[in-house]
Design a protein around this motif. Structure first.
Motif, PDB file in Angstrom:
ATOM      1  N   GLU A 126      42.369  29.652  41.582  1.00  0.00           N
ATOM      2  CA  GLU A 126      41.896  31.028  41.501  1.00  0.00           C
ATOM      3  C   GLU A 126      40.962  31.309  42.675  1.00  0.00           C
ATOM      4  O   GLU A 126      40.280  30.413  43.176  1.00  0.00           O
ATOM      5  CB  GLU A 126      41.171  31.265  40.176  1.00  0.00           C
ATOM      6  N   GLY A 127      40.967  32.568  43.125  1.00  0.00           N
ATOM      7  CA  GLY A 127      40.073  32.987  44.192  1.00  0.00           C
ATOM      8  C   GLY A 127      39.022  33.944  43.665  1.00  0.00           C
ATOM      9  O   GLY A 127      39.282  34.722  42.733  1.00  0.00           O
ATOM     10  N   TYR A 128      37.823  33.920  44.282  1.00  0.00           N
ATOM     11  CA  TYR A 128      36.712  34.750  43.826  1.00  0.00           C
ATOM     12  C   TYR A 128      36.014  35.383  45.027  1.00  0.00           C
ATOM     13  O   TYR A 128      35.548  34.691  45.930  1.00  0.00           O
ATOM     14  CB  TYR A 128      35.695  33.917  43.036  1.00  0.00           C
ATOM     15  N   LEU A 129      35.936  36.709  45.015  1.00  0.00           N
ATOM     16  CA  LEU A 129      35.162  37.465  45.995  1.00  0.00           C
ATOM     17  C   LEU A 129      33.837  37.827  45.342  1.00  0.00           C
ATOM     18  O   LEU A 129      33.810  38.559  44.348  1.00  0.00           O
ATOM     19  CB  LEU A 129      35.926  38.725  46.408  1.00  0.00           C
ATOM     20  N   PHE A 130      32.729  37.294  45.898  1.00  0.00           N
ATOM     21  CA  PHE A 130      31.427  37.530  45.263  1.00  0.00           C
ATOM     22  C   PHE A 130      30.480  38.206  46.246  1.00  0.00           C
ATOM     23  O   PHE A 130      30.716  38.247  47.459  1.00  0.00           O
ATOM     24  CB  PHE A 130      30.837  36.217  44.730  1.00  0.00           C
ATOM     25  N   LEU A 131      29.413  38.748  45.733  1.00  0.00           N
ATOM     26  CA  LEU A 131      28.505  39.568  46.523  1.00  0.00           C
ATOM     27  C   LEU A 131      27.622  38.733  47.437  1.00  0.00           C
ATOM     28  O   LEU A 131      27.231  37.624  47.117  1.00  0.00           O
ATOM     29  CB  LEU A 131      27.624  40.418  45.601  1.00  0.00           C
ATOM     30  N   GLY A 132      27.308  39.319  48.584  1.00  0.00           N
ATOM     31  CA  GLY A 132      26.375  38.733  49.521  1.00  0.00           C
ATOM     32  C   GLY A 132      25.820  39.825  50.402  1.00  0.00           C
ATOM     33  O   GLY A 132      26.377  40.929  50.489  1.00  0.00           O
ATOM     34  N   GLY A 133      24.711  39.547  51.092  1.00  0.00           N
ATOM     35  CA  GLY A 133      24.109  40.548  51.967  1.00  0.00           C
ATOM     36  C   GLY A 133      23.674  41.768  51.194  1.00  0.00           C
ATOM     37  O   GLY A 133      23.048  41.672  50.141  1.00  0.00           O
ATOM     38  N   THR A 134      24.037  42.950  51.690  1.00  0.00           N
ATOM     39  CA  THR A 134      23.627  44.208  51.052  1.00  0.00           C
ATOM     40  C   THR A 134      24.711  44.784  50.131  1.00  0.00           C
ATOM     41  O   THR A 134      24.556  45.893  49.617  1.00  0.00           O
ATOM     42  CB  THR A 134      23.284  45.257  52.127  1.00  0.00           C
ATOM     43  N   ALA A 171      31.766  38.944  40.427  1.00  0.00           N
ATOM     44  CA  ALA A 171      32.793  38.549  41.385  1.00  0.00           C
ATOM     45  C   ALA A 171      34.122  39.177  40.997  1.00  0.00           C
ATOM     46  O   ALA A 171      34.362  39.505  39.831  1.00  0.00           O
ATOM     47  CB  ALA A 171      32.918  37.028  41.434  1.00  0.00           C
ATOM     48  N   LEU A 172      34.987  39.340  41.969  1.00  0.00           N
ATOM     49  CA  LEU A 172      36.345  39.822  41.745  1.00  0.00           C
ATOM     50  C   LEU A 172      37.276  38.619  41.770  1.00  0.00           C
ATOM     51  O   LEU A 172      37.340  37.887  42.758  1.00  0.00           O
ATOM     52  CB  LEU A 172      36.731  40.824  42.835  1.00  0.00           C
ATOM     53  N   ARG A 173      37.986  38.405  40.665  1.00  0.00           N
ATOM     54  CA  ARG A 173      38.824  37.212  40.490  1.00  0.00           C
ATOM     55  C   ARG A 173      40.273  37.520  40.857  1.00  0.00           C
ATOM     56  O   ARG A 173      40.853  38.496  40.403  1.00  0.00           O
ATOM     57  CB  ARG A 173      38.747  36.746  39.047  1.00  0.00           C
ATOM     58  N   PHE A 174      40.840  36.656  41.732  1.00  0.00           N
ATOM     59  CA  PHE A 174      42.245  36.748  42.141  1.00  0.00           C
ATOM     60  C   PHE A 174      42.992  35.532  41.585  1.00  0.00           C
ATOM     61  O   PHE A 174      42.835  34.420  42.111  1.00  0.00           O
ATOM     62  CB  PHE A 174      42.369  36.746  43.670  1.00  0.00           C
ATOM     63  N   PRO A 175      43.815  35.677  40.552  1.00  0.00           N
ATOM     64  CA  PRO A 175      44.572  34.543  40.028  1.00  0.00           C
ATOM     65  C   PRO A 175      45.687  34.110  40.988  1.00  0.00           C
ATOM     66  O   PRO A 175      46.119  34.860  41.859  1.00  0.00           O
ATOM     67  CB  PRO A 175      45.172  35.076  38.721  1.00  0.00           C
ATOM     68  N   ARG A 176      46.136  32.874  40.797  1.00  0.00           N
ATOM     69  CA  ARG A 176      47.327  32.320  41.450  1.00  0.00           C
ATOM     70  C   ARG A 176      47.302  32.387  42.971  1.00  0.00           C
ATOM     71  O   ARG A 176      48.273  32.723  43.634  1.00  0.00           O
ATOM     72  CB  ARG A 176      48.603  32.971  40.898  1.00  0.00           C
ATOM     73  N   GLN A 177      46.146  32.058  43.542  1.00  0.00           N
ATOM     74  CA  GLN A 177      46.068  31.790  44.965  1.00  0.00           C
ATOM     75  C   GLN A 177      46.381  30.296  45.154  1.00  0.00           C
ATOM     76  O   GLN A 177      46.814  29.639  44.212  1.00  0.00           O
ATOM     77  CB  GLN A 177      44.703  32.177  45.503  1.00  0.00           C
TER      78      GLN A 177
END
Length: 522
Positions: A126-134, A171-177
């Motif tokens: 699974e892939g995860y886009l999480f927050l950073g910076g501003t 975070a935004l989760r992307f399955p099946r990467q």
């Protein structure tokens, strides 16, 4: 494995050896000549050979010796330019094709690895886009909606990435990467290409590429490959003087590989949202023979900058290590440090298809935009069809001749940056004299047309070249990490002895005569 494109060693180079091939010793005739043995070239050659075409593949180094050996090998449809930006430039249909093509590329790699029995550590994660910076939660919500419009319907917002030791926030989760070992994969493709009648030659430099019937590739040794079609997969095209290079920019990116206890960090893909962003994955620890060891390698990248436009590479590695250690307390030691080159197109999508202009039989693949493994596979899928005279439903999105008016501000910005680099013709060099250059180091000396790139090898011998890039004549800069001369205009790179290691330059730096006792910068 020895790298053709720099001094550092990636985790992939350190854990496998690629097969060796002989150089070309005679003229040849083929249906297709593929130039470049990275993932784009190897996938294209593999699919065409499977289709029964007579394929000749050449590379001036070894297979995977360029940027494919310097990737972090994220197989993902989570594109770092964001789907809401892709939708803004290419419309909802363009964003849908982008999502479909990248998800299909992951599936195609999985299918090929299974069908060809390639043990390349392929693993769905699974892939995860999480927050950073501003960045804020609303940025993730915006991307969530855009991914759903693009057809990735199973993305979802979650409270945090699955780490017990670090609360990342939403975070935004992307399955099946997926993840894999790129050089092991290329080894399997090479075996299949040969089985299907393809020919592979390494140590072969393409010095001239000409359209025609047949098209002609002339090597630096004077041999000629005649082909119905030529496919240029050299990270950035070496057959094109300006058109494509004005529509993309070269960036260096930095990576560390840290030893961690086995299983201490969940396998997955992780990215934060700043620009430049950090990207994270795990790889099973192995020795140089590929034997599994009782630890994992935490791979973390970031700290990007335009190629040839930064001199603080050691500081960038230090910042990357500090950022990583602050978040991963289980790190035992740093095992690998390397850098790679990323081509960023002004409108976010790769350029795959017929070379712009009047060429009828020359095709290109470039503009990986940080997703080289999937973009390279997409290139193979599209070019396999186009070279055989068929259409492909993704070809319009990736057409190298496209012009997107909404990308004009980025186009202007990048080309103004290029124009600014020519000021180096009028500034002083990096050192006052040759004596200041230490063994294993390089520096640019002098001013104007007299600027010289000087390298002192480990034995103390001096090697001098014109500091003028042979592409569009910018002044190169010394890259202390990779021991290369890097051009700040369009990303051409040369080894310490002036040989081309990255296009668009196709000819090496011009040697200078006997070394003067002292060269002063004024």
């Amino acid at each position: 494995m020895h790298s053709d494109s720099g001094h550092t060693t990636s985790v992939w180079m350190g854990t496998t050896e690629v097969p060796q091939f002989q150089p070309l010793t005679q003229d040849l005739r083929a249906n297709v000549c593929v130039i470049g043995a990275g993932i784009a070239g190897m996938t294209t050659a593999y699919l065409l050979a499977r289709a029964g075409r007579a394929v000749v593949l050449i590379d001036d180094g070894q297979i995977g010796g360029g940027e494919t050996s310097r990737t972090t090998a994220h197989l993902t449809a989570a594109l770092d330019d964001r789907y809401y930006n892709i939708e803004r430039i290419h419309g909802e249909e363009g964003a849908r094709v982008a999502a479909e093509s990248h998800m299909s590329a992951i599936h195609r790699i999985e299918t090929i690895a299974s069908m060809e029995d390639i043990d390349c550590d392929f693993q769905r994660v699974e892939g995860y886009l999480f927050l950073g910076g501003t960045s804020q939660r609303k940025d993730l919500e915006r991307e969530l909606a855009a991914t759903h419009r693009a057809g990735i319907n199973d993305t979802q917002l979650v409270d945090r990435i699955p780490f017990s030791f670090w609360d990342s926030g939403p975070a935004l989760r992307f399955p099946r990467q997926a993840t894999f070992h790129p050089l092991k994969y290329l080894k399997g493709l090479a075996r299949a290409i040969l089985r299907d009648g393809g020919k592979i030659y390494t140590g072969v430099h393409a010095e001239k590429i000409e359209d025609g019937e047949p098209a002609r590739v002339t090597t630096s040794e004077g041999h000629v490959i005649g082909a119905d079609n030529v496919v240029v997969c050299t990270n950035t095209p070496v057959n094109d003087w300006l058109i494509i290079h004005s529509k993309q920019a070269a960036y260096r990116t930095y990576v560390i590989g840290a030893r961690i206890p086995k299983g201490s960090v969940p396998h997955g893909l992780y990215w934060d949202t700043p620009d430049p962003y950090h990207y994270i994955r795990i790889q099973q620890g192995e020795d140089s023979t590929g034997r599994e060891l009782e630890y994992d390698i935490l791979i973390v990248g970031g700290e990007d900058h335009k190629t040839g436009q930064a001199h603080d590479t050691e500081e960038r590695f230090a910042r990357l290590e500090q950022w990583t250690r602050e978040r991963f307390p289980m790190i035992e030691r740093i095992e690998y440090r390397w850098s790679g080159q990323v081509m960023e197109p002004v409108d976010y999508m790769a350029y795959i298809g017929r070379n712009p202009g009047g060429d009828e039989h020359i095709y290109i693949a470039t503009g990986d935009s940080g997703n080289g493994m999937t973009h390279g596979t997409i290139a193979g899928i599209i070019l396999n069809e186009l070279v055989q005279g068929r259409r492909h439903q993704w070809a319009r999105l990736y057409d190298p001749s496209r012009v997107k008016l909404r990308a004009t501000p980025d186009y202007v910005k990048e080309n103004l940056n290029v124009a600014e680099q020519y000021k180096d013709w009028f500034t002083k060099g990096d050192a006052d004299n040759i004596e200041a250059i230490k063994p294993g180091e390089g520096a640019v000396l002098g001013t104007g047309r007299g600027k010289i790139a000087v390298y002192r090898d480990e034995r103390g011998s001096i090697h001098q070249f014109s500091a003028v890039c042979t592409h569009l004549y910018c002044i190169v800069n010394w890259n202390d990490t990779e021991k290369t001369w890097d051009c700040p205009c369009h990303g051409s790179r040369f080894d310490p002895y002036g040989k081309v290691v990255n296009g668009p330059a196709i000819v090496g730096l011009s040697p200078v005569g006997s070394a003067p006792k002292k060269t002063s910068a004024v």
